[in-house]
Scaffold this active site. Structure first.
Site: not given
Length: 811
Positions: A480, A533
Site C-alpha cells: 500500500d 500500489e
C-alpha cells in the site's frame, strides 16, 4: 558418595540427626546489604546453622523425620569460605523497584558465593518464599519490599523451585532468574546487523521448553529503555517482579518465564529514558486481543496445512505470464458476522464459481480502528482477532488454496498510527518512526512514517513480509501507498521537507528498503508475487533490483504494479455521456502508450467505490439499462486490455450503493424476488463468463507484458465510439476484441483482420440477453472478405450491439 535428586552430596542414609554448623561471622554485603541470612532448612543430611547466628537468621531446624540426635555436617574438600550476605544490596534494590535494572539475572536467582549458594527472590506482595530442591525445603528470609534471600551451604547450584505464599494462596513455580538466555548469539548478531529474516522466531513471545522447563520466552527490541518488565494476567498486570535483562548492545531485552503458556495476555512495561513508564503491546505479537482491547497474546500455531499440492505448483509460472484475475475483499464486511472459519465455508466456493484466480484481502494485520479498513496497523505480525485466531486465518487460506485460489493480502509498511500503547515512541524516544519530526509525521493520515534508514526497523518490515508468506502461505503482497514512501516531498509543501544527499526528492532509504524487501521475499518464497500500489511515473517499479534505469536507480523489484493511470482515464471516459465521448477518446487509448513500461494490474478497487465516488455502475451515464450496459461493456474492455484484472466485491453484480464497511455488499440484490435475474445476476453471470473465457484463452494473459501480444486494429474511431484490437498468445493465436461504446446498433461495421484466419466466432458478447442486454448477438461464425481495411489485408462485417464489447476467436 551418594547424591540426592538435587545433586547434593550426602552421607550414606542413616536416621536423620540434628547437626550444628560452625558459627560464621556476620558479614555486611557491599553496598549496604543485610547481614548474612542463613535459611532455615529441613531435609536429610543438611548442614544447618544454630539459632544464634547472624541477625535475621532462622532457628535451627530438625531434619525431616529426625529425633533430634546429632548427624554429620556436609563435608567438602576444605573449610567453607567466609560467608557473604545473600541479600540484594540497596542500589540493586532501588533499580529493581524502579524498573531500571539492565541485568536482574546477575542479582536475582541462585549464585555461588563464599560460604555456599545465595538465593535471592523478588516477589512483590508475597508473604513468604520457600526454596524447594529435591527433599530439601528452605524458607527464605523476608528482606522487605518483596525481596527474599537465603544462604545455603551448598557447593553447587541445585535445580530448585519456589513455593510462594500470597494472601489466600500458595503457588509453586520455577524461578525465572535461574535460566540462561533463551536467545542465541547468532540471533543477536543478525538482529544487530538488521538481517534476521525470521525475526518473529527471535523476538516476541515464544512458548518453549527451556533447560527442561516449559514456559514462554519474552524478547523485545527497546534500545532506549532504561529497563523493561513483562506484565500480564499471570502477574496481575504488575511487571515489578518480572524485570527483563538487556542482552549486550543489541537493544534486545529477554526473559524466560516458567509456567506461562499459550493464551496468556501480556504487555511490556518500559521505563523511558526520563524514568517514566509506558505499557506497550508487543510489536512482534503473533496474536492479540480483539479490539478495542489491546493486549498481546502468547501464541503457538497448531494448524496442519493441507495445501501441499498448491504450494508445490504455484511457482510453475510467473504471475505476469499467467492468468491473474483478482477479487478484492474486505473480510469483516464481505458477509458481516462471519469468522475466518465460517468464511472458509463460503468464500472459496463463491470465488471459484465466479472463476477468479486470486482473492486480495484488504489488510488483515491487527488494527484498532475498524473504520481504517486495516490500513492503520498496530499489530504487524497478528491477523485481526475480530474474526478469530491466527490458526483460524490459516484455515481460511488453506481452504482457498484447496479450491485452487491464490491469496494476496494488502501490506502496509508505509506508516503506523500514534496509539500510546503501540509503536509510537515505543521506548520513550522515536524508534520505529524517524527522529526528524518532519520526516516522521505523515501529512495526510495523521500517522507516523517508518524510519526506513534504520536497519532494525527495515529488518522488522522485511521479516514481516517474509512472515506472512512463510507462516501463512500468502501468495502475494499488495504493498500500500508506495508513492508516499518514495518521495520526501509527498503531500508536503516547500520548507516541510529536506532534500536527500544528492539534492533530490527521492527517499533513498525507502528505495533501499523496498529493494531489499522484494529481493528477500522472492528468494525465500518461490511463487509469491509482490504488487505495488504506486500512483506516479517512478521508473522501474517492476524492474529487477539489479537493473538500473535512466534515473540511475535500480529497479524496485516488484512483480506487478497497479495501473492507476488506466483506472483514472478509463473511468473518466465512461462517466461521459456517449454523445460527448468522441472528445475524450484518447482517455481509452492513452494507456497503450505506456502499457509495457511496467507489469500492470488494472485495478477497480475499494478506493473507487467509497467516500462519495459511488459504485462502479453508478458512475455510468444514462438510465438503469444504459448504466448496466455501460458497465458490462467496460468490464469486457477491461478483461481484454493488456494487464491483470482486479475487481472489488459487490461490483461483480452491479451493486448500486457505494461500499460501506458497516454492512458490506447488498447481497439481497441477487434474490430473484427483487427482479435480479435480468439486472444484478446478469452482470454477475457476465463476470463468471469473462473469467472462464479469459482463463481458457492464453492470448488474453500470456503476453501481457510483451508488445507483440497486442495490435491495434482501430484506435482512432472516436466518432463511432469504437475500439478494436487483437491479443495474441505466445504461438500467435489471436483474439479480437471490439468495444462499441455508443447506445446505438451499428450494422455492417467493417473491421480489418489478418487474412490467415478462415472464420471468426463470437465467444463473448456483453449484450447477450442472459446478461440483461438487448441480445444483439451473432451465433454463426463470420468469414473474412478479401477487402483490406484498417491496414489489414482482409476484413469482416459485424453488427455492433449498443454499449457492448464483443470477443471473437478463430472458429
Amino acid at each position: 558418595m551418594a547424591k540426592t535428586a538435587a545433586g547434593t552430596p550426602t552421607a550414606a542414609r542413616k536416621p536423620a540427626r540434628t547437626a550444628t554448623a560452625p558459627k560464621q561471622p556476620a558479614v555486611t554485603a557491599a553496598g549496604g546489604g543485610p547481614a548474612v541470612t542463613t535459611a532455615p532448612v529441613s531435609g536429610p543430611g543438611v548442614t544447618t546453622p544454630t539459632g544464634d547466628g547472624p541477625t535475621g537468621g532462622g532457628p535451627a531446624v530438625t531434619a525431616a523425620g529426625g529425633s533430634g540426635a546429632a548427624g554429620p555436617a556436609v563435608h567438602g574438600e576444605g573449610p567453607l569460605e567466609v560467608a557473604v550476605s545473600p541479600g540484594v544490596d540497596a542500589a540493586d534494590r532501588e533499580r529493581l523497584l524502579a524498573g531500571t535494572h539492565h541485568s536482574p539475572h546477575s542479582v536475582l536467582g541462585a549464585h555461588p558465593v563464599p560460604g555456599g549458594v545465595a538465593f535471592r527472590v523478588f516477589r512483590p506482595y508475597a508473604l513468604s518464599v520457600t526454596l524447594v530442591t529435591g527433599d530439601l525445603r528452605a524458607e527464605l528470609h523476608a528482606d522487605g519490599q518483596g525481596f527474599f534471600s537465603g544462604l545455603l551451604p551448598l557447593r553447587d547450584v541445585p535445580a530448585y523451585r519456589l513455593e510462594v505464599a500470597y494472601e489466600g494462596t500458595v503457588q509453586q513455580t520455577d524461578d525465572a532468574y535461574r535460566f540462561l538466555p533463551a536467545l542465541g548469539e547468532l540471533d543477536l548478531h543478525l538482529i544487530g546487523e538488521g538481517r534476521h529474516e525470521q525475526l518473529w522466531k527471535a523476538l516476541g513471545a515464544e512458548p518453549m521448553t527451556h533447560q527442561g522447563v516449559t514456559g514462554t520466552r519474552f524478547a523485545v527490541w527497546a534500545p532506549n529503555a532504561r529497563g523493561v518488565r513483562v506484565a500480564g494476567a499471570f502477574n496481575f498486570w504488575d511487571g515489578t517482579g518480572h524485570p527483563m535483562r538487556s542482552l549486550g548492545s543489541s537493544g534486545v531485552w529477554e526473559l524466560f518465564v516458567p509456567g506461562v503458556g499459550e493464551g496468556e495476555l501480556y504487555k511490556f512495561d518500559i521505563t523511558r529514558p526520563d524514568g517514566s513508564h509506558t505499557l506497550r503491546a508487543d510489536p512482534m505479537a503473533r496474536r492479540t486481543e480483539a479490539p478495542p482491547a489491546t493486549s498481546s497474546v502468547v501464541h503457538a500455531s497448531h494448524h496442519e496445512w493441507d495445501d501441499a499440492e498448491w504450494m508445490a505448483r504455484r511457482a510453475d509460472r510467473p504471475a505476469h505470464d499467467a492468468p491473474f484475475s483478482v477479487y478484492e475483499i474486505h473480510l469483516p464486511s464481505w458477509r458481516p458476522g462471519l469468522t475466518y472459519r465460517r468464511l472458509a465455508e463460503q468464500l472459496p466456493s463463491y470465488v471459484r464459481d465466479l472463476g477468479f484466480t486470486h482473492v486480495e484481502l484488504m489488510p488483515v494485520a491487527e488494527h484498532p480502528f475498524g473504520g481504517s479498513w486495516g490500513y492503520q496497523v498496530t499489530g504487524f505480525y497478528a491477523p485481526t482477532a475480530r474474526l478469530g485466531t491466527p490458526d483460524d486465518f490459516k484455515f481460511l487460506i488453506d481452504a482457498l488454496h484447496r479450491a485452487g485460489i491464490g491469496v494476496l493480502m494488502d501490506w502496509v509498511p508505509a506508516h503506523f498510527p500514534r496509539d500510546a500503547w503501540a509503536l509510537a515512541e515505543f521506548d520513550g524516544r522515536p524508534l520505529y518512526e524517524h527522529a526528524d519530526p518532519l520526516r516522521a509525521a505523515h501529512p495526510d493520515w495523521g500517522t507516523l512514517e517508518f524510519d526506513f534508514g534504520r536497519r532494525e526497523v527495515r529488518n522488522f518490515l522485511v521479516a514481516n513480509a517474509v512472515y506472512w508468506c512463510e507462516e501463512f502461505h500468502i501468495d502475494g503482497l499488495r504493498v500500500d501507498a508506495v508513492a508516499s514512501m518514495l518521495y520526501l516531498d509527498y503531500s508536503r509543501e516547500p520548507g516541510q521537507w529536506t532534500p536527500n544527499e544528492h539534492g533530490g526528492r527521492e527517499n533513498l532509504d525507502a528505495v533501499a528498503f523496498l529493494q531489499e524487501m522484494n529481493a528477500t521475499v522472492y528468494r525465500r518464497a518461490p511463487g509469491v508475487v509482490t504488487v505495488a500500489e504506486e500512483s506516479t511515473a517512478w521508473d522501474g517499479v517492476t524492474r529487477a533490483t539489479h537493473h538500473r534505469g535512466p534515473s540511475g536507480f535500480g529497479g524496485l523489484g516488484f512483480g506487478l504494479k497497479w495501473n492507476m493511470g488506466w483506472m483514472h482515464d478509463s473511468l473518466q471516459y465512461m462517466s461521459h455521456d456517449p454523445v460527448h465521448r468522441r472528445y475524450h477518446h484518447h482517455e481509452m487509448t492513452f494507456s497503450m502508450a505506456y502499457a509495457y513500461s511496467e507489469n500492470y494490474v488494472l485495478p477497480i478497487s475499494h478506493d473507487e467505490v467509497v467516500h462519495g465516488k459511488g459504485s462502479l455502475v453508478s458512475k455510468m451515464p444514462g438510465d438503469w439499462w444504459q448504466q448496466r450496459a455501460n458497465l458490462r461493456a467496460y468490464l469486457g474492455f477491461m478483461w481484454s486490455h493488456p494487464g491483470k484484472q482486479l475487481l472489488f466485491m459487490g461490483q461483480e453484480f452491479a451493486q448500486g450503493a457505494e461500499w460501506s464497511e458497516a454492512h458490506g455488499p447488498d447481497w439481497w440484490l441477487l434474490d430473484p424476488a427483487y427482479g435480479a435475474e435480468a439486472d444484478h445476476r446478469g452482470v454477475r453471470d457476465l463476470v463468471r463468463d469473462l473469467n472462464a473465457v479469459y482463463r481458457a484463452t492464453p492470448a488474453l494473459w500470456e503476453r501481457d507484458v510483451h508488445p507483440d501480444g497486442f495490435e491495434w486494429i482501430v484506435g482512432d474511431a472516436a466518432d463511432d465510439n469504437v475500439l478494436a484490437f487483437l491479443r495474441r498468445d505466445a504461438s500467435g493465436s489471436p483474439l479480437l476484441a471490439v468495444s462499441h461504446l455508443a447506445p446505438v446498433v451499428r450494422a455492417d461495421y467493417r473491421v480489418g483482420v489478418p487474412d490467415d484466419v478462415p472464420a471468426w466466432a463470437e465467444v463473448l458478447n456483453t449484450d447477450a440477453g442472459r446478461y440483461g442486454g438487448s441480445d444483439v448477438v451473432r451465433p454463426d461464425p463470420v468469414k473474412p472478405e478479401p477487402q483490406p481495411w484498417h491496414g489489414r489485408p482482409a476484413s469482416i462485417r459485424l453488427t455492433l450491439p449498443p454499449l457492448a464489447t464483443v470477443w471473437l476467436r478463430p472458429a
